[in-house]
Scaffold this active site. Sequence first.
Site, mmCIF file in Angstrom:
data_model
loop_
_atom_site.group_PDB
_atom_site.id
_atom_site.type_symbol
_atom_site.label_atom_id
_atom_site.label_comp_id
_atom_site.label_asym_id
_atom_site.label_seq_id
_atom_site.Cartn_x
_atom_site.Cartn_y
_atom_site.Cartn_z
ATOM 1 N N HIS A 75 0.828 -1.207 0.000
ATOM 2 C CA HIS A 75 0.000 0.000 0.000
ATOM 3 C C HIS A 75 0.865 1.261 0.000
ATOM 4 C CE1 HIS A 75 -3.500 2.532 1.250
ATOM 5 N NE2 HIS A 75 -2.514 3.253 1.768
ATOM 6 N N GLU A 76 1.766 1.338 0.954
ATOM 7 C CA GLU A 76 2.591 2.548 1.060
ATOM 8 C C GLU A 76 3.466 2.719 -0.172
ATOM 9 O OE1 GLU A 76 1.992 4.827 3.109
ATOM 10 O OE2 GLU A 76 0.585 3.596 4.247
ATOM 11 N N HIS A 129 1.765 4.677 -2.794
ATOM 12 C CA HIS A 129 1.932 6.130 -2.632
ATOM 13 C C HIS A 129 3.309 6.552 -3.153
ATOM 14 C CE1 HIS A 129 -1.664 6.860 -0.317
ATOM 15 N NE2 HIS A 129 -1.299 6.107 0.702
ATOM 16 N N HIS A 172 3.353 6.851 -6.805
ATOM 17 C CA HIS A 172 2.637 8.069 -7.207
ATOM 18 C C HIS A 172 3.580 9.274 -7.107
ATOM 19 C CE1 HIS A 172 -1.634 10.110 -6.896
ATOM 20 N NE2 HIS A 172 -1.066 10.309 -8.054
HETATM 21 ZN ZN ZN Z 1 -2.463 5.321 2.241
#
Ligand code: ZN
Length: 726
Positions: A512-513, A516, A519
């Site tokens: 998940h991290e 980011h 991104h």
């Molecule tokens: Zn998050």
Amino acid sequence: MRISRLTRVSRVSRVSRAIAASATLAAVASMSLAQAPADSSNPLLKPSTLPLQYPAFDKIADTHFGPALDAGMAEQLAEVEAIANNPAAATFDNTIVALERSGRTLSRASTVLFSLLGADTNPARQKLQAEYATKLAAHSDAISLNAKLFARLQALHAQRDKLGLDTESVRLIERYQRNFVRAGAQLDEAQKTRIKAINAEMATLSTRFNQNVLAEVNDSALVVDKAEQLDGLTPDQIAGAAAAAKARKLEGKYVIALLNTTGQPYLNQLNDRALRERLYKASVARGSRGNNFDNTTIVARVATLRAERAALLGYATHADYVLQVETAKTPQAVNDLLGKLAPAAVASAKREAAELQAIIDKEQAAKKQPSFKLEAWDWSLYSEKLRAEKYGFDESQLKPYLELKNVLENGVFYAAGQLYGLKFKQRSDLPVYHPSVTVYDVYNADGSQLAIFIADMYSRPSKRGGAWMNAYVQQNKLNGTLPVVANHLNIPPPAAGQPTLLTWDEVTTLFHEFGHALHGMFSNVMFPSFAGTSVPRDFVEYPSQVNEMWAAWPSVLANYAKHHKTGEPMPKALLEKMAAAKKFNQGFATTEYLAASLLDQRWHQLKAVDVPTADQVMAFEAKALKDAGVDFSPVPPRYRTPYFSHIMGGYSAGYYAYIWSEVLDANTVAWFHANGGLKRENGDKFRATLLSRGGAEDAMVLFGKLVGHAPKIEPLLEKRGLVTAK
Ligand SMILES: [Zn+2]
């Protein structure tokens, strides 16, 4: 997969967020040096000479922050004055671009300080935070409420389509105009004065709130006298608890540290019911115990101030104000989604509770002891037993196959290699702020450098709870910078000499991290304001959630899920059981998350006169949960109001964003599946269409370009198993 994740992406510091300016940059240190009262050896006063302007952590002392922040504010105010008083008529370059270039020293210093406040705080840094919160709020207001500057923005805004600019530039004008209006640029002087006072007071309060949260987590750690009470924990975990006690000078005892969520990790292992109850109660009492770290007064005051500010700015409530610039747009849209999900979630949780109660009854009968009613402190333990019974495995069977470095390099990085052609190379020559932090160079498929990635995985008392990503340097073409991004997790450090074995939840958090981080790293925009994760809050969790899908992708899993001692792959039967268990306990996970989201909305959909007093904060919370139909006591909210850090920081009225983003996520997962899954072609399209665009285009337009249709809710319901078959 679950929004129950306590993750978030850090936003840029308040200052740069509020004025949407401030980049880090190479040139022009001379200006700040000229104004700096500090000595020129202060490393924060000029861009770092390390690769990609990576911060010189070994040269930055806590005493450097104050002078650098002061110099940075002075520098930016001078820059802004020059822009506002420029006798030439406003042009895109002399106003907007000049603002984008302003505040580099401040941005550099505040980025490092606020990142370290989260990742590795200490009393000196906390003192700085408290001291500068108000000053930075005032600084931000001094820019946003500058009438001459706003007049130039208005002039440009009025003619924005006739200036011959590209779409990103036109969008930037609109962004500045909007941000200034939302900060109060159109108010009269008396109102502006009041706004400034509100912002100053809130800055102080939110700092105190967060410092109290951290103090309460540490202060509420459970001291246990005897090892027998820890029955159910592994020998390593017991050794860890003994070491934690020793670190607190409680030699011979055991300390169970807390995380900032309501639920606590060891609740799924501890067999001693009385100890579980103590642990749970210590957790939920945080922030409302009437001690020095009690947050109820702050909560009531902040809710009042937010409501007052919203009214001054012409909004019905703080939620209306916040949501206007999100993809949700209105409180009604958020209430609709949460309201649609809550009954299905609670019904699922109640079904799960009945199954857990059956196990309790059966076990107690076998022991010839009276049964007891399932309580919040029993849920995790018995759901682990239910998982074992239903699917034939529990977390402890998975862990030997989930060693941290292996998961990161052969799982997370491997998936990024397959999708985007990225390559990673660890380097140990760059300074780090804590010895457990590792650093990687990240390369594109053509060998060019994309970014530097910082992996900060372990929990420590100086680190705030949860998991998050932040950028030390953001990409933008204006200044020619490439990203330096970090992921922060809170994985308990293993006992000395032991490997770090992860839970499945931690593996998912890692993916998940890193979503980011991608991104941030793929950002390919012109202006600092649009870099990387500078997108609406209810959109920012979307790419990170999509990246979770690769954790369980068969070819990725096969590449990393190997026994840490023998190297043997995770048995196929275990994999299959894991896949079958995907929807397990989703009633609980969805309910605890929705309860927190609904609380957040209730607090921020209030008018100032309706905000409860401090002594009524917990009663207000109880009533809000009841009214929303999520007051099912075995499933408490993921965060209770006095330790709900998200809503005190950048996520106020925004905690719904995780499930809002998950709707987009589920649609995108379906898109990947429909197009053949883990392939360069798909990764490249995701990168080019969406991940590289940051905030330079409308978020929902980007989503539409990728997926080809408007978001549908069905894939989410299906994914969480919240729809009962008809
Ligand atoms: Zn998050």
